[in-house]
Every structure is written in C-alpha cells, then in structure tokens.
Design a protein around this motif. Sequence first.
Motif, PDB file in Angstrom:
ATOM      1  N   PRO A 153      13.198  10.484  42.023  1.00  0.00           N
ATOM      2  CA  PRO A 153      14.524  11.000  41.710  1.00  0.00           C
ATOM      3  C   PRO A 153      14.770  12.312  42.448  1.00  0.00           C
ATOM      4  O   PRO A 153      13.935  13.217  42.428  1.00  0.00           O
ATOM      5  CB  PRO A 153      14.459  11.226  40.188  1.00  0.00           C
ATOM      6  N   ILE A 176      17.993   5.729  43.534  1.00  0.00           N
ATOM      7  CA  ILE A 176      16.651   6.270  43.362  1.00  0.00           C
ATOM      8  C   ILE A 176      15.681   5.203  43.863  1.00  0.00           C
ATOM      9  O   ILE A 176      15.698   4.072  43.393  1.00  0.00           O
ATOM     10  CB  ILE A 176      16.373   6.601  41.879  1.00  0.00           C
ATOM     11  N   GLU A 221      21.820   8.693  44.681  1.00  0.00           N
ATOM     12  CA  GLU A 221      21.547   7.270  44.486  1.00  0.00           C
ATOM     13  C   GLU A 221      21.477   6.570  45.843  1.00  0.00           C
ATOM     14  O   GLU A 221      22.143   6.980  46.797  1.00  0.00           O
ATOM     15  CB  GLU A 221      22.664   6.642  43.637  1.00  0.00           C
TER      16      GLU A 221
END
Length: 312
Positions: free
Chosen positions: A44, A40, A38
């Motif tokens: 991803p 994104i 994270e």
Amino acid sequence: MRCPYYTGAEYHLQITPGAGFPAPAIINVKVRVLEVFEPITISPVLKVALATEPLSTDLPPVLVLKVYDRRYAKDLRAFYDIPDPSAETEEAFRTWASSGPGSQRTLDEWERKRRADDELDIEPSTEETEAYLAALLASYHENEVHIYERMVSMQGNEIPRFFGRTRFIIETDKAQSDEITDAEVPGILVEYVEGTRLDNLSIDALSPALCQKCVDIVLAFGDRGVLNRDVRLENFIVPSSPEVSTSGSEIRRDVVMIDFAQARLRGEDEDDERWKGEKWSTDEEGAIGYVLQKKCGWDYKPTFRYLVPAED
C-alpha cells in the motif's frame, strides 16, 4: 476485515530518520491519508498530510507513506493463492506465530524450507505462507531503505528524498478494533513528487533527452553497486512543474525514479564476473531503453556496459 489504508484514515507514526534528513533520533508525528494509490499490488502506497500540531519538524506538509503489509500484498496473495485476511484468519495466524519458532525464520530459511517441501510434495499451511510473506515483505522494506541510504546523493533530484523508516504507534482505545494498523508492519516515509508516470505520458512528450535521462539514472544506480529487478516505465515520474527550494529558487527535475523494493546492493563477496553476469542477465538499462524505443521510436543505443564475453 476492513483494510486500514483508506482516504481519511489517521495514523500516529514513529519515524527513525534516514541519511540526508537532519533530525533527532526519533520523531513522532500524526498523518492523515489524502489518497491511496490504486491499484495496491504489493505494498500500500499512501499520499499523506502531516497533521501534527504544532509542526515542529522539517518534514514537508505532504509526503508518501509506503507500508509493507503482508495482509494487503494483493498480487503476492493472489500468486500464492491466499484468501484476503479476516479477523478469524488473523487470530489463527497470531496464535500459531506465538506458539512456536516457525514465524522467526529468516527469508532464506523460509525459501530453503519451501524448496524442500516442494521436492517432497508437501503443501505449506496457510500460517506458514503468511509467515513467508511477512519475511518477504520485510526484505523488500530493507532493500528499499538500503537503496535510499546508498543513493543519498541523488535524493531530491533523480529520486525522492527519504525521510526515514516508520512504524505505527497503536492507540490504546483502538486496540480491539479489526480496522487498526499493525505495529509490526514496517514502512518508509519519502518525498511526494507531483507528476505523470512515464507509462501515462504522451508520445509527443517523450523527448530524446528525457528518454536518455531515464537510462542515465539506471546506469548511475549500477555505478553505485545497485541491481534493480523492477525497472519499468511505471516507476518513473515526470514532475508536473518546477519546485521551489527553501531559498526561493526553482528546482527543475526532468524525471524521478521510484520503487526500489526489488533492488539490492552488490554483495561484499560478489566478484566482478558474478556481478557483471547478474547485471547483464537483468539488463536494467534495456528494460527502460528498449521499451522507450518501442513506445516512441527513440533511437536507443545500449552501452553494453555489463556485456559478459563469450567463453572460448
């Protein structure tokens, strides 16, 4: 609609091996997501573990799976003011895509159409923008594959090993779920490098030798005909510890560069003048050298390798 990329998710993948990874033409494996990196932003990026039994491949047990899915390209969707996907919008897009030739346009064709529409003050439909994003993400996927294939001699050292292209194999019993992956979404499988991103490294850890190594990697890409428009601290990883090779010896890697989605190869018809102009205006070397100089006071000395002489 729940995002299919989450910790604990399991996927069946079909892998088309890349250069430098000796394997049969096609490999089918199962992987489990250990971590979603994270935030994104555009693609991803997932830390995954092999769950294939028995392990009949030469793949390492932990890898990185990067997918190019327009539905979860969060920064791009925000830039083009497209709401998060829902089951309804996805159904509408698929109906639109199957009813005409629009979704088959190439990225160049989409960009020409968008420029023409902009001149006429025509607002593209949501479906057209979704198709444009799909073409854009597909181009990022191709860029990354081409760069890894070109830079095969640096794999496993200055850049991660590239194991191949991926596609999702959709299980029949999940075909009606709104949480499934999409077989049309391309991906890549690369080596997982444990370490610290350069932007998170303390100033004391940024030695002159390490800073110079980052610049050297960027210059090596240029020497092999690569232009990278996304050179930044976040795309360098300093490994946390030496690795052990199959022979039992330690492999020491000073720094590893990642993320080549916005890089491209020099065109076959791109003459020296045009190429040098592109490289000079992008200034990949300065994008890392000057930033490191500002961050830690490193005495960066630019090479001016792609300096374009002023016209008389």
